[in-house]
Design a protein around this motif. Structure first.
Motif, PDB file in Angstrom:
ATOM      1  N   UNK A  58       0.838  -1.209   0.000  1.00  0.00           N
ATOM      2  CA  UNK A  58       0.000   0.000   0.000  1.00  0.00           C
ATOM      3  C   UNK A  58       0.872   1.258   0.000  1.00  0.00           C
ATOM      4  N   UNK A  59       0.975   1.906  -1.133  1.00  0.00           N
ATOM      5  CA  UNK A  59       1.924   3.008  -1.301  1.00  0.00           C
ATOM      6  C   UNK A  59       1.680   4.166  -0.344  1.00  0.00           C
ATOM      7  N   UNK A  60       0.441   4.365   0.072  1.00  0.00           N
ATOM      8  CA  UNK A  60       0.146   5.505   0.959  1.00  0.00           C
ATOM      9  C   UNK A  60       0.822   5.362   2.323  1.00  0.00           C
ATOM     10  N   UNK A  61       1.156   4.146   2.707  1.00  0.00           N
ATOM     11  CA  UNK A  61       1.836   3.963   3.990  1.00  0.00           C
ATOM     12  C   UNK A  61       3.202   4.638   3.996  1.00  0.00           C
ATOM     13  N   UNK A  62       3.776   4.842   2.829  1.00  0.00           N
ATOM     14  CA  UNK A  62       5.078   5.508   2.760  1.00  0.00           C
ATOM     15  C   UNK A  62       4.996   6.962   3.195  1.00  0.00           C
ATOM     16  N   UNK A  63       3.779   7.525   3.227  1.00  0.00           N
ATOM     17  CA  UNK A  63       3.611   8.898   3.701  1.00  0.00           C
ATOM     18  C   UNK A  63       3.968   9.030   5.185  1.00  0.00           C
ATOM     19  N   UNK A  68      -5.697  -6.247  -1.283  1.00  0.00           N
ATOM     20  CA  UNK A  68      -4.525  -5.370  -1.183  1.00  0.00           C
ATOM     21  C   UNK A  68      -4.526  -4.350  -2.310  1.00  0.00           C
ATOM     22  N   UNK A  69      -4.822  -4.804  -3.521  1.00  0.00           N
ATOM     23  CA  UNK A  69      -4.887  -3.882  -4.651  1.00  0.00           C
ATOM     24  C   UNK A  69      -6.018  -2.881  -4.461  1.00  0.00           C
TER      25      UNK A  69
END
Length: 428
Positions: free
Chosen positions: A129-134, A152-153
């Motif tokens: 989940x790319x938003x977790x990188x925030x 997940x997608x």
């Protein structure tokens, strides 16, 4: 051959098993194993651990701990010109991590994950989940997942629905309609699988044949709360159950609070459907606001204490008043990527107050009211440095919240009157 002093062949076999890929290269295996180890070595949200993994890479950061680097060397490796790492902070961090540095802990977690069909995801995976990188240095090291790739997608359009455990009939009805309506519009429902609002949000999503994701505060091999065992099993079949903690990890109050940041970060928006004045769901709302995510709150009867928290969010924290799925969808249209807002820096006094509060929470989580535990055991369970544990236990004993016997420390059954008022002010 060995890896971090362990048999490389066993590590490779287990990592490949939980990654679902038999063709992983040695460096990838090493990094994944290091991330799996870090997920149990540091408590969720540990800033210095996150910084070490981000700047040095997971393998080298773990090597630094395994090889017992000096605090000075570790701090020097992490220091940037505009953001130095104080040597004392680095020393305390090492003292937090070392009590948990056991040679087979990550192997046990990987074996348990393989047994339960859980998978290990890292930021390099396409389904991460790319938003977790925030969350930057507070981001999870890895995710342990049981469930479907589709769920997940689907987090790219995840909508967090959260609220009180002690939900009313009104709150559950609103949640059922909101969850079903959002699923029909293409959203994935994200929540924490707790009793009350969370559980209803998941159930309604499943009943509407939609996707739903539950973030847990403990390992994915031990469903919590136990009363939601069947619900979580259904979520595994129809969605995903996720944790940043390795299998075998127990849920604690501190981990619930940190789990909430993942719910907020992974979602395009957060909606609080029913919450009392001090509801834990307000913590999730706070994380959403800090990250710049859209925040909505459903109003309730002005006479209902169960909706006082929602009214507080609308009145004092600029939450958008939403009353139906259409209005909730307006918070973040499908595929909308919210930006990140960085909070204003806190003063040293504010940071000290937060530190004391979180240390106390983690320390009490590590204690039992029935059996005494040694300071070494408490340090390992809480993820706090041994010196901090000893100092805080003494203060909590003066406050009447813990007691010491020949066998160790226990939580006091009923907090007694503190021995002096000044000590109480310091502890709280």
């Amino acid at each position: 051959m060995s890896m971090f002093g362990l048999e490389e062949s066993e590590i490779a076999t287990l990592v490949r098993a939980v990654s679902g890929d038999t063709n992983l290269e040695r460096q990838t295996i090493e990094d994944r194993f290091a991330r799996a180890t870090w997920s149990g070595l540091a408590e969720p949200g540990d800033r210095l651990a996150g910084r070490a993994v981000r700047q040095l890479g997971p393998s080298r950061a773990l090597t630094a701990v395994v090889d017992h680097w000096s605090a000075a060397r570790f701090a020097a490796e992490l220091t940037q010109e505009s953001d130095p790492v104080p040597e004392d902070d680095m020393r305390q961090a090492m003292e937090r991590w070392l009590p948990r540095l056991k040679s087979d802990s990550a192997l046990i977690a990987l074996r348990q994950a393989a047994r339960f069909g859980a998978r290990l995801f890292t930021p390099e995976d396409a389904l991460w989940p790319a938003r977790l990188n925030d969350l930057d240095w507070h981001a999870p090291f890895a995710l342990w997942v049981r469930g479907t790739d589709a769920a997940l997608a689907g987090l790219v359009n995840g909508m967090a629905l959260v609220g009180a455990r002690a939900a009313t009939g009104y709150g559950e009805h609103i949640t059922m309609e909101a969850s079903a309506g959002l699923v029909d519009r293409g959203y994935t429902i994200v929540s924490g699988a707790a009793y009350g609002i969370d559980g209803m949000a998941h159930r309604a999503a499943i009943a509407s044949q939609g996707l739903t994701v539950a973030f847990l505060a403990g390992g994915v091999d031990r469903f919590y709360p136990s009363g939601h065992d069947s619900l979580l099993t259904r979520i595994v079949d129809n969605g995903a159950v996720i944790s940043e903690l390795p299998c075998g990890s127990p849920p604690t109050k501190w981990r619930f609070l940190q789990r909430n940041r993942l719910i907020a970060a992974a979602s395009v928006a957060t909606v609080v459907l029913e919450a009392g004045w001090r509801s834990g769901s307000l913590n999730t709302a706070g994380h959403a606001a800090t990250l710049g995510r859209p925040l909505g709150a459903v109003p309730g009867p002005v006479t209902s204490a169960a909706s006082a928290g929602c009214h507080r969010l609308i009145r004092d924290y600029d939450a958008v008043c939403v009353t139906n799925p259409d209005q909730m969808a307006e918070l973040a249209p499908l595929d909308h990527e919210a930006g990140v807002l960085h909070p204003e820096p806190h003063s040293a006094a504010e940071d000290a107050g937060v530190l004391h509060s979180t240390e106390t929470t983690r320390l009490l989580d590590a204690l039992s009211a029935r059996s005494a535990r040694t300071t070494d055991d408490i340090a390992a369970r809480s993820g706090l440095a041994l010196a901090v544990v000893r100092a805080r236990l003494g203060m909590l004993e003066l406050d009447g919240r813990v007691s010491e016997s020949e066998r160790g420390w226990k939580q006091a059954a009923t907090p007694s009157t503190p021995k002096n008022a000044q000590t109480r002010a310091t502890v709280l």
